[in-house]
Design an enzyme around this catalytic site. Structure first.
Site, PDB file in Angstrom:
ATOM      1  N   ASP A  87      40.916  39.569  46.762  1.00 11.47           N
ATOM      2  CA  ASP A  87      42.071  39.367  45.882  1.00 11.47           C
ATOM      3  C   ASP A  87      42.957  38.311  46.543  1.00 11.47           C
ATOM      4  O   ASP A  87      44.025  38.611  47.075  1.00 11.47           O
ATOM      5  CB  ASP A  87      42.819  40.690  45.703  1.00 11.47           C
ATOM      6  CG  ASP A  87      41.983  41.692  44.941  1.00 11.47           C
ATOM      7  OD1 ASP A  87      41.740  41.468  43.754  1.00 11.47           O
ATOM      8  OD2 ASP A  87      41.526  42.679  45.553  1.00 11.47           O
ATOM      9  N   GLN A 117      46.523  37.780  45.284  1.00 11.43           N
ATOM     10  CA  GLN A 117      47.326  38.954  45.640  1.00 11.43           C
ATOM     11  C   GLN A 117      47.796  38.857  47.093  1.00 11.43           C
ATOM     12  O   GLN A 117      48.955  39.114  47.413  1.00 11.43           O
ATOM     13  CB  GLN A 117      46.493  40.217  45.435  1.00 11.43           C
ATOM     14  CG  GLN A 117      47.075  41.469  46.059  1.00 11.43           C
ATOM     15  CD  GLN A 117      46.322  42.721  45.660  1.00 11.43           C
ATOM     16  OE1 GLN A 117      46.479  43.214  44.556  1.00 11.43           O
ATOM     17  NE2 GLN A 117      45.503  43.252  46.557  1.00 11.43           N
ATOM     18  N   GLY A 131      41.807  53.481  45.335  1.00 11.98           N
ATOM     19  CA  GLY A 131      40.703  54.433  45.405  1.00 11.98           C
ATOM     20  C   GLY A 131      39.382  53.803  45.019  1.00 11.98           C
ATOM     21  O   GLY A 131      39.225  52.583  45.068  1.00 11.98           O
ATOM     22  N   GLY A 185      42.239  42.834  51.598  1.00 13.19           N
ATOM     23  CA  GLY A 185      41.010  42.052  51.525  1.00 13.19           C
ATOM     24  C   GLY A 185      41.292  40.677  50.930  1.00 13.19           C
ATOM     25  O   GLY A 185      42.172  40.527  50.075  1.00 13.19           O
ATOM     26  N   HIS A 232      36.595  48.393  51.402  1.00 11.41           N
ATOM     27  CA  HIS A 232      37.790  49.146  51.836  1.00 11.41           C
ATOM     28  C   HIS A 232      37.585  49.710  53.242  1.00 11.41           C
ATOM     29  O   HIS A 232      38.499  49.728  54.060  1.00 11.41           O
ATOM     30  CB  HIS A 232      38.044  50.334  50.895  1.00 11.41           C
ATOM     31  CG  HIS A 232      38.401  49.958  49.501  1.00 11.41           C
ATOM     32  ND1 HIS A 232      37.583  50.219  48.426  1.00 11.41           N
ATOM     33  CD2 HIS A 232      39.499  49.349  48.993  1.00 11.41           C
ATOM     34  CE1 HIS A 232      38.161  49.795  47.306  1.00 11.41           C
ATOM     35  NE2 HIS A 232      39.320  49.262  47.617  1.00 11.41           N
ATOM     36  N   VAL A 263      33.807  41.567  51.855  1.00  9.11           N
ATOM     37  CA  VAL A 263      32.525  42.197  52.205  1.00  9.11           C
ATOM     38  C   VAL A 263      31.616  42.063  50.985  1.00  9.11           C
ATOM     39  O   VAL A 263      32.036  42.319  49.855  1.00  9.11           O
ATOM     40  CB  VAL A 263      32.723  43.681  52.568  1.00  9.11           C
ATOM     41  CG1 VAL A 263      31.398  44.326  52.927  1.00  9.11           C
ATOM     42  CG2 VAL A 263      33.706  43.809  53.721  1.00  9.11           C
ATOM     43  N   MET A 315      32.021  42.987  47.043  1.00 11.45           N
ATOM     44  CA  MET A 315      32.229  44.398  46.712  1.00 11.45           C
ATOM     45  C   MET A 315      33.521  44.569  45.924  1.00 11.45           C
ATOM     46  O   MET A 315      34.539  43.949  46.245  1.00 11.45           O
ATOM     47  CB  MET A 315      32.273  45.214  47.983  1.00 11.45           C
ATOM     48  CG  MET A 315      30.919  45.202  48.637  1.00 11.45           C
ATOM     49  SD  MET A 315      30.636  46.693  49.560  1.00 11.45           S
ATOM     50  CE  MET A 315      28.999  46.356  50.152  1.00 11.45           C
ATOM     51  N   GLN A 359      50.504  47.666  37.223  1.00 19.72           N
ATOM     52  CA  GLN A 359      49.813  46.391  37.414  1.00 19.72           C
ATOM     53  C   GLN A 359      48.694  46.169  36.397  1.00 19.72           C
ATOM     54  O   GLN A 359      47.986  45.190  36.476  1.00 19.72           O
ATOM     55  CB  GLN A 359      49.299  46.253  38.852  1.00 19.72           C
ATOM     56  CG  GLN A 359      48.157  47.175  39.227  1.00 19.72           C
ATOM     57  CD  GLN A 359      47.837  47.089  40.710  1.00 19.72           C
ATOM     58  OE1 GLN A 359      48.575  47.590  41.546  1.00 19.72           O
ATOM     59  NE2 GLN A 359      46.732  46.449  41.045  1.00 19.72           N
TER      60      GLN A 359
HETATM   61  O1  PAF Z   1      44.159  45.598  45.637  1.00 19.73           O
HETATM   62  C1  PAF Z   1      44.459  46.720  45.161  1.00 19.73           C
HETATM   63  O2  PAF Z   1      43.674  47.655  45.164  1.00 19.73           O
HETATM   64  C2  PAF Z   1      45.836  46.929  44.532  1.00 19.73           C
HETATM   65  O3  PAF Z   1      46.258  45.786  43.858  1.00 19.73           O
HETATM   66  C3  PAF Z   1      46.887  47.394  45.549  1.00 19.73           C
HETATM   67  C4  PAF Z   1      47.161  46.333  46.611  1.00 19.73           C
HETATM   68  C5  PAF Z   1      46.449  48.672  46.213  1.00 19.73           C
HETATM   69  C6  PAF Z   1      48.224  47.666  44.832  1.00 19.73           C
HETATM   70  O4  PAF Z   1      48.085  48.653  43.867  1.00 19.73           O
END
Ligand code: PAF
Length: 280
Positions: A150, A153, A31, A147, A37, A176, A184, A61
């Site tokens: 991260d 990730q 969110g 994105g 996003h 972005v 961002m 997390q």
């Molecule tokens: O990048 C994020 O916003 C979060 O790590 C994700 C991938 C939605 C997992 O909670």
């Protein structure tokens, strides 16, 4: 557009879309949606028939001293932005439904999780991989959009899908940036105006890394030193890590003789920001 909280209802809607032969795109988020996003959403809209955005601030997390409780929760405005972006469903489950009592199965990706963010934030990637595996099982997307901000990730999720034979495509989408270069991030909202200015040191130091590389410097340590010196000149910045690593495995490298990523984590005041660039 529909806003769905129930996992069962989400699964039912997905079965219906699949029955109609639609391809499904998922944009997993926590969110506090920003233009970054919405770029992911735009890409999913272009490439898929049915687009789901998940909005779930995933407790597993966050470390015990991290910002889980203060993380911005803006479901109403997120839903409006998704509606304008042509999203079909916003899926926002509760923590209790995602992690009911007795929940105790975890996805632990080794390799790219052992370093950098993994070291600074123990357990973080286990939480990310687990929630993404759950979201992939619920939404059954053909493609999921992440994105590149991260960066680690993204590598972890790619490895998880490869290692576990998950049948979806992970689509990376470019960072972005604000006009002045700041990547961002939902966490930018924590910065006051002095910190906002200081935060530009991240993108500037990556520009410097790119220029240094382009001018023929291929020694990873030399590039890292220049980046560290630039950040050290900003009084509000405190380096968590600066790393020059193999762009895929995230192993540290001495000479940039293959695609390399420069990854940064820097605290500006009490806000921890990350950014990166790829040298190729
Ligand atoms: O990048 C994020 O916003 C979060 O790590 C994700 C991938 C939605 C997992 O909670």
């Amino acid at each position: 557009m529909r806003l769905i909280h129930s996992i069962d209802e989400m699964c039912g809607i997905i079965s219906g879309a699949r029955h109609e032969g639609k391809t499904i795109g998922l944009v997993p988020t926590m969110g506090a949606l920003h233009a970054g996003h919405l770029t992911l959403v735009g890409r999913a809209r272009q490439e898929c028939d049915f687009v789901v955005v998940s909005v779930f601030v995933n407790p597993t997390q966050f470390g015990p001293s991290e910002d889980f409780h203060k993380y911005p929760r803006t479901l109403e405005s997120d839903s409006r932005k998704c509606e304008s972006g042509g999203v079909d469903v916003v899926f926002s489950p509760s923590a209790g439904d995602m992690y009911p009592e007795g929940f105790d199965t975890w996805v632990d990706v080794k390799g790219p999780t052992d370093v950098l963010e993994g070291q600074s934030r123990p357990g973080h990637f286990r939480g990310v991989a687990t929630v993404c595996a759950k979201l992939f099982n619920i939404v059954e997307p053909d493609r999921a959009y992440f994105g590149t901000k991260d960066y680690q990730q993204l590598q972890v999720i790619k490895k998880m899908t490869r290692d576990l034979n998950m049948r979806l495509e992970i689509v990376p989408v470019e960072i972005v940036r604000e006009r002045d270069g700041l990547a961002m991030s939902s966490r930018n909202a924590y910065l006051d105006s002095r910190e906002r200015e200081a935060a530009l040191v991240l993108s500037r130091s990556l520009d410097l890394a790119r220029q240094t590389f382009a001018s023929g410097e291929h020694n990873a340590k030399a590039i890292k030193t220049r980046v560290l010196n630039l950040i050290a000149a900003e009084p509000l910045a405190r380096v968590d890590y600066v790393a020059v690593v193999d762009a895929e495995t995230l192993d540290s490298i001495e000479t940039i003789d293959r695609p390399a990523a420069v990854l940064l984590a820097v605290r500006i005041g009490s806000t921890r920001l990350i950014d990166n660039t790829v040298l190729d």
